[in-house]
Design a protein around this motif. Sequence first.
Motif, PDB file in Angstrom:
ATOM      1  N   ARG A 140       0.797  -1.218   0.000  1.00 15.22           N
ATOM      2  CA  ARG A 140       0.000   0.000   0.000  1.00 15.22           C
ATOM      3  C   ARG A 140       0.842   1.286   0.000  1.00 15.22           C
ATOM      4  O   ARG A 140       0.389   2.338   0.424  1.00 15.22           O
ATOM      5  CB  ARG A 140      -0.957   0.003   1.185  1.00 15.22           C
ATOM      6  N   SER A 141       2.058   1.211  -0.471  1.00 13.47           N
ATOM      7  CA  SER A 141       2.899   2.415  -0.449  1.00 13.47           C
ATOM      8  C   SER A 141       3.165   2.980  -1.838  1.00 13.47           C
ATOM      9  O   SER A 141       4.013   3.838  -2.005  1.00 13.47           O
ATOM     10  CB  SER A 141       4.239   2.088   0.225  1.00 13.47           C
ATOM     11  N   CYS A 143       1.113   4.786  -4.052  1.00 14.36           N
ATOM     12  CA  CYS A 143      -0.115   5.514  -4.394  1.00 14.36           C
ATOM     13  C   CYS A 143       0.120   6.715  -5.302  1.00 14.36           C
ATOM     14  O   CYS A 143      -0.821   7.217  -5.912  1.00 14.36           O
ATOM     15  CB  CYS A 143      -0.800   5.992  -3.117  1.00 14.36           C
ATOM     16  N   LYS A 161      -7.456  11.710  -3.276  1.00 13.96           N
ATOM     17  CA  LYS A 161      -7.391  10.623  -2.286  1.00 13.96           C
ATOM     18  C   LYS A 161      -6.017   9.960  -2.288  1.00 13.96           C
ATOM     19  O   LYS A 161      -5.387   9.793  -1.238  1.00 13.96           O
ATOM     20  CB  LYS A 161      -8.484   9.594  -2.590  1.00 13.96           C
ATOM     21  N   TYR A 162      -5.539   9.600  -3.486  1.00 12.50           N
ATOM     22  CA  TYR A 162      -4.263   8.882  -3.559  1.00 12.50           C
ATOM     23  C   TYR A 162      -3.068   9.813  -3.436  1.00 12.50           C
ATOM     24  O   TYR A 162      -2.004   9.406  -2.956  1.00 12.50           O
ATOM     25  CB  TYR A 162      -4.205   8.046  -4.843  1.00 12.50           C
ATOM     26  N   LYS A 164      -3.046  12.377  -1.389  1.00 12.07           N
ATOM     27  CA  LYS A 164      -2.945  12.566   0.060  1.00 12.07           C
ATOM     28  C   LYS A 164      -2.307  11.344   0.717  1.00 12.07           C
ATOM     29  O   LYS A 164      -1.456  11.469   1.604  1.00 12.07           O
ATOM     30  CB  LYS A 164      -4.337  12.819   0.645  1.00 12.07           C
ATOM     31  N   ARG A 165      -2.714  10.154   0.253  1.00 10.29           N
ATOM     32  CA  ARG A 165      -2.138   8.931   0.820  1.00 10.29           C
ATOM     33  C   ARG A 165      -0.644   8.831   0.509  1.00 10.29           C
ATOM     34  O   ARG A 165       0.149   8.432   1.360  1.00 10.29           O
ATOM     35  CB  ARG A 165      -2.871   7.703   0.258  1.00 10.29           C
ATOM     36  N   SER A 166      -0.262   9.255  -0.707  1.00 10.20           N
ATOM     37  CA  SER A 166       1.157   9.185  -1.078  1.00 10.20           C
ATOM     38  C   SER A 166       1.985  10.180  -0.268  1.00 10.20           C
ATOM     39  O   SER A 166       3.131   9.917   0.079  1.00 10.20           O
ATOM     40  CB  SER A 166       1.345   9.437  -2.579  1.00 10.20           C
ATOM     41  N   SER A 168       1.231  11.064   2.824  1.00 13.33           N
ATOM     42  CA  SER A 168       1.325  10.439   4.148  1.00 13.33           C
ATOM     43  C   SER A 168       2.388   9.350   4.172  1.00 13.33           C
ATOM     44  O   SER A 168       3.096   9.167   5.159  1.00 13.33           O
ATOM     45  CB  SER A 168      -0.028   9.838   4.553  1.00 13.33           C
ATOM     46  N   ASN A 169       2.489   8.609   3.040  1.00 11.01           N
ATOM     47  CA  ASN A 169       3.484   7.535   2.939  1.00 11.01           C
ATOM     48  C   ASN A 169       4.896   8.054   2.689  1.00 11.01           C
ATOM     49  O   ASN A 169       5.854   7.287   2.728  1.00 11.01           O
ATOM     50  CB  ASN A 169       3.125   6.588   1.785  1.00 11.01           C
TER      51      ASN A 169
END
Length: 199
Positions: A140-141, A143, A161-162, A164-166, A168-169
Amino acid sequence: ENNSYYRQQYFASISKNLGSLGFLLKGEVAIQNFNRAIAYIKKAVDINPNDYDLNFNWGTYLAKIGDTKESLQAKEYYLQALDKFEIALKIEPNHEEQYKLYYNYGTVLFELALISTGHEMEQFTDQALDKLKDSIANKRSYCYRLALCYFLKKDLKSAYKYLKRSLSNKEVTLEEKKKKKIITSYMTDEVLREILKTN
């Protein structure tokens, strides 16, 4: 038979070392290393064509060379890379690190979308999304590239969405994200500015 095995391992080892050097170097010297790595992969594949890692690396090195070429030449290298990834998938459909292949596969499809137009661009983008989704299903890293694909499709909700996730990662730095034209073309959007500001 033993002799063939050791020769194949010898060629595979040299190709991997040359490929690793290619990733460390830049410009023409890097390309030379990738080309030399491919030459040794061909020797190893002549002995054992059913080697997952050899075909995966072959596709990866072809893609790296493609990154340095203009559109038409780049497309040739990218399509060859996809062929090698397909061979690797057929050899080991359930490889323990399959997410790496899906990520590289999706990345190449995304690059093909960027140098294409119209229906072909849409096809490559959709195919890239499929492969990148397979990648993050396993790891899941990855994104960021998925976010770029959604920007290309103008699906901003999914892109945010992705993205923001990327962030965070910590997949890539914020400054690197700001350099991407696909992202900066939406920098006036209040939601995107807020995402970038808060990460």
